[in-house]
Design a protein around this motif. Structure first.
Motif, PDB file in Angstrom:
ATOM      1  N   GLY A   1       0.808  -1.214   0.000  1.00  0.00           N
ATOM      2  CA  GLY A   1       0.000   0.000   0.000  1.00  0.00           C
ATOM      3  C   GLY A   1       0.839   1.259   0.000  1.00  0.00           C
ATOM      4  O   GLY A   1       2.068   1.227   0.044  1.00  0.00           O
ATOM      5  N   GLN A   2       0.153   2.386  -0.046  1.00  0.00           N
ATOM      6  CA  GLN A   2       0.802   3.693  -0.165  1.00  0.00           C
ATOM      7  C   GLN A   2       0.617   4.584   1.061  1.00  0.00           C
ATOM      8  O   GLN A   2       0.874   5.775   0.998  1.00  0.00           O
ATOM      9  N   SER A   3       0.189   4.016   2.194  1.00  0.00           N
ATOM     10  CA  SER A   3      -0.114   4.854   3.354  1.00  0.00           C
ATOM     11  C   SER A   3       1.103   5.553   3.943  1.00  0.00           C
ATOM     12  O   SER A   3       0.963   6.566   4.614  1.00  0.00           O
ATOM     13  N   MET A   4       2.313   5.034   3.691  1.00  0.00           N
ATOM     14  CA  MET A   4       3.524   5.658   4.231  1.00  0.00           C
ATOM     15  C   MET A   4       4.369   6.342   3.151  1.00  0.00           C
ATOM     16  O   MET A   4       5.496   6.744   3.404  1.00  0.00           O
TER      17      MET A   4
ATOM     18  N   GLN B   1      -8.425  -4.663  13.862  1.00  0.00           N
ATOM     19  CA  GLN B   1      -9.053  -5.685  13.026  1.00  0.00           C
ATOM     20  C   GLN B   1      -8.147  -6.905  12.846  1.00  0.00           C
ATOM     21  O   GLN B   1      -8.513  -7.856  12.156  1.00  0.00           O
ATOM     22  N   GLY B   2      -6.950  -6.881  13.445  1.00  0.00           N
ATOM     23  CA  GLY B   2      -6.035  -8.014  13.373  1.00  0.00           C
ATOM     24  C   GLY B   2      -5.111  -8.020  12.171  1.00  0.00           C
ATOM     25  O   GLY B   2      -4.397  -8.988  11.955  1.00  0.00           O
ATOM     26  N   GLU B   3      -5.125  -6.954  11.378  1.00  0.00           N
ATOM     27  CA  GLU B   3      -4.230  -6.864  10.226  1.00  0.00           C
ATOM     28  C   GLU B   3      -2.899  -6.260  10.657  1.00  0.00           C
ATOM     29  O   GLU B   3      -2.833  -5.494  11.612  1.00  0.00           O
ATOM     30  N   ILE B   4      -1.836  -6.595   9.936  1.00  0.00           N
ATOM     31  CA  ILE B   4      -0.525  -6.004  10.219  1.00  0.00           C
ATOM     32  C   ILE B   4      -0.412  -4.693   9.460  1.00  0.00           C
ATOM     33  O   ILE B   4      -0.741  -4.628   8.278  1.00  0.00           O
ATOM     34  N   ALA B   5       0.041  -3.651  10.156  1.00  0.00           N
ATOM     35  CA  ALA B   5       0.145  -2.327   9.549  1.00  0.00           C
ATOM     36  C   ALA B   5       1.504  -1.704   9.865  1.00  0.00           C
ATOM     37  O   ALA B   5       2.140  -2.044  10.857  1.00  0.00           O
ATOM     38  N   VAL B   6       1.916  -0.776   9.018  1.00  0.00           N
ATOM     39  CA  VAL B   6       3.131   0.022   9.206  1.00  0.00           C
ATOM     40  C   VAL B   6       2.673   1.472   9.271  1.00  0.00           C
ATOM     41  O   VAL B   6       2.118   1.999   8.310  1.00  0.00           O
ATOM     42  N   LYS B   7       2.881   2.112  10.401  1.00  0.00           N
ATOM     43  CA  LYS B   7       2.484   3.520  10.573  1.00  0.00           C
ATOM     44  C   LYS B   7       3.484   4.220  11.486  1.00  0.00           C
ATOM     45  O   LYS B   7       4.278   3.602  12.173  1.00  0.00           O
TER      46      LYS B   7
ATOM     47  N   ASN C   1       1.051   9.377   4.366  1.00  0.00           N
ATOM     48  CA  ASN C   1       0.221   9.773   3.236  1.00  0.00           C
ATOM     49  C   ASN C   1      -1.236   9.816   3.719  1.00  0.00           C
ATOM     50  O   ASN C   1      -1.988   8.878   3.541  1.00  0.00           O
ATOM     51  N   SER C   2      -1.627  10.925   4.331  1.00  0.00           N
ATOM     52  CA  SER C   2      -2.940  11.012   4.974  1.00  0.00           C
ATOM     53  C   SER C   2      -4.110  10.829   4.007  1.00  0.00           C
ATOM     54  O   SER C   2      -5.195  10.422   4.411  1.00  0.00           O
ATOM     55  N   VAL C   3      -3.901  11.088   2.727  1.00  0.00           N
ATOM     56  CA  VAL C   3      -4.964  10.928   1.738  1.00  0.00           C
ATOM     57  C   VAL C   3      -5.282   9.448   1.515  1.00  0.00           C
ATOM     58  O   VAL C   3      -6.421   9.076   1.256  1.00  0.00           O
ATOM     59  N   ASP C   4      -4.259   8.586   1.639  1.00  0.00           N
ATOM     60  CA  ASP C   4      -4.415   7.158   1.344  1.00  0.00           C
ATOM     61  C   ASP C   4      -3.956   6.307   2.522  1.00  0.00           C
ATOM     62  O   ASP C   4      -3.149   5.401   2.373  1.00  0.00           O
ATOM     63  N   SER C   5      -4.434   6.621   3.733  1.00  0.00           N
ATOM     64  CA  SER C   5      -4.004   5.873   4.910  1.00  0.00           C
ATOM     65  C   SER C   5      -5.189   5.498   5.779  1.00  0.00           C
ATOM     66  O   SER C   5      -5.953   6.353   6.215  1.00  0.00           O
ATOM     67  N   TYR C   6      -5.314   4.215   6.027  1.00  0.00           N
ATOM     68  CA  TYR C   6      -6.300   3.705   6.980  1.00  0.00           C
ATOM     69  C   TYR C   6      -5.552   3.576   8.295  1.00  0.00           C
ATOM     70  O   TYR C   6      -4.695   2.704   8.461  1.00  0.00           O
ATOM     71  N   ASP C   7      -5.842   4.469   9.240  1.00  0.00           N
ATOM     72  CA  ASP C   7      -5.054   4.538  10.459  1.00  0.00           C
ATOM     73  C   ASP C   7      -5.928   4.908  11.650  1.00  0.00           C
ATOM     74  O   ASP C   7      -7.149   4.727  11.611  1.00  0.00           O
ATOM     75  N   SER C   8      -5.330   5.445  12.705  1.00  0.00           N
ATOM     76  CA  SER C   8      -6.071   5.761  13.934  1.00  0.00           C
ATOM     77  C   SER C   8      -7.184   6.782  13.722  1.00  0.00           C
ATOM     78  O   SER C   8      -8.100   6.864  14.536  1.00  0.00           O
TER      79      SER C   8
END
Length: 130
Positions: free
Chosen positions: A33-36, A82-88, A105-112
């Motif tokens: 993904g592109q969240s970071m 949700q039990g998924e592994i994330a990098v943030k 990348n706040s536009v494309d980030s599923y985070d807190s």
């Protein structure tokens, strides 16, 4: 001495050490993904220290010893609610032993911003580099 027996022991010993290092010390993770982005892009191989915040029992949320907490700005690998592994990136530590995880990348980030603070014991490790 039997050279074959020694070779087998050496191979088994090396395999055992490698497994212990992966379970307790260091790991490699491939980012998705592109969240970071732009710091960490999809497909980047990340070196993760499992020992940055303490010695944790593998496959559990329990620490044998804790000697640190993430600092604001640390990039961590963790389990989402949700039990998924994330990098943030750790944006804030709360008084309830939780942290706020935000993607660069706040536009494309599923985070807190979507799932709220994350318990500190959900952290798998700290990203040391790519």
């Amino acid at each position: 001495m039997d050279l074959r027996a020694n070779s087998k022991k050496a191979i088994l010993g090396a395999f055992f050490v490698a497994i212990m290092m992966k379970l307790f010390c260091f790991d490699f993770v491939i980012a998705e993904g592109q969240s970071m982005a732009p710091v960490i892009t999809s497909g980047s191989v990340l070196l993760v220290s499992r020992l940055s915040y303490g010695l944790r029992l593998p496959l559990t949320n329990r620490y044998l010893f804790r000697w640190g907490r993430p600092r604001v700005g640390d990039v961590v690998i963790f389990f989402t609610p949700q039990g998924e592994i994330a990098v943030k990136r750790c944006a804030r530590i709360t008084e309830k032993n939780e942290f706020v995880a935000l993607g660069d990348n706040s536009v494309d980030s599923y985070d807190s911003r979507a799932y709220g603070p994350v318990p500190l014991y959900h952290i798998i490790g700290k990203v040391l580099g790519k």
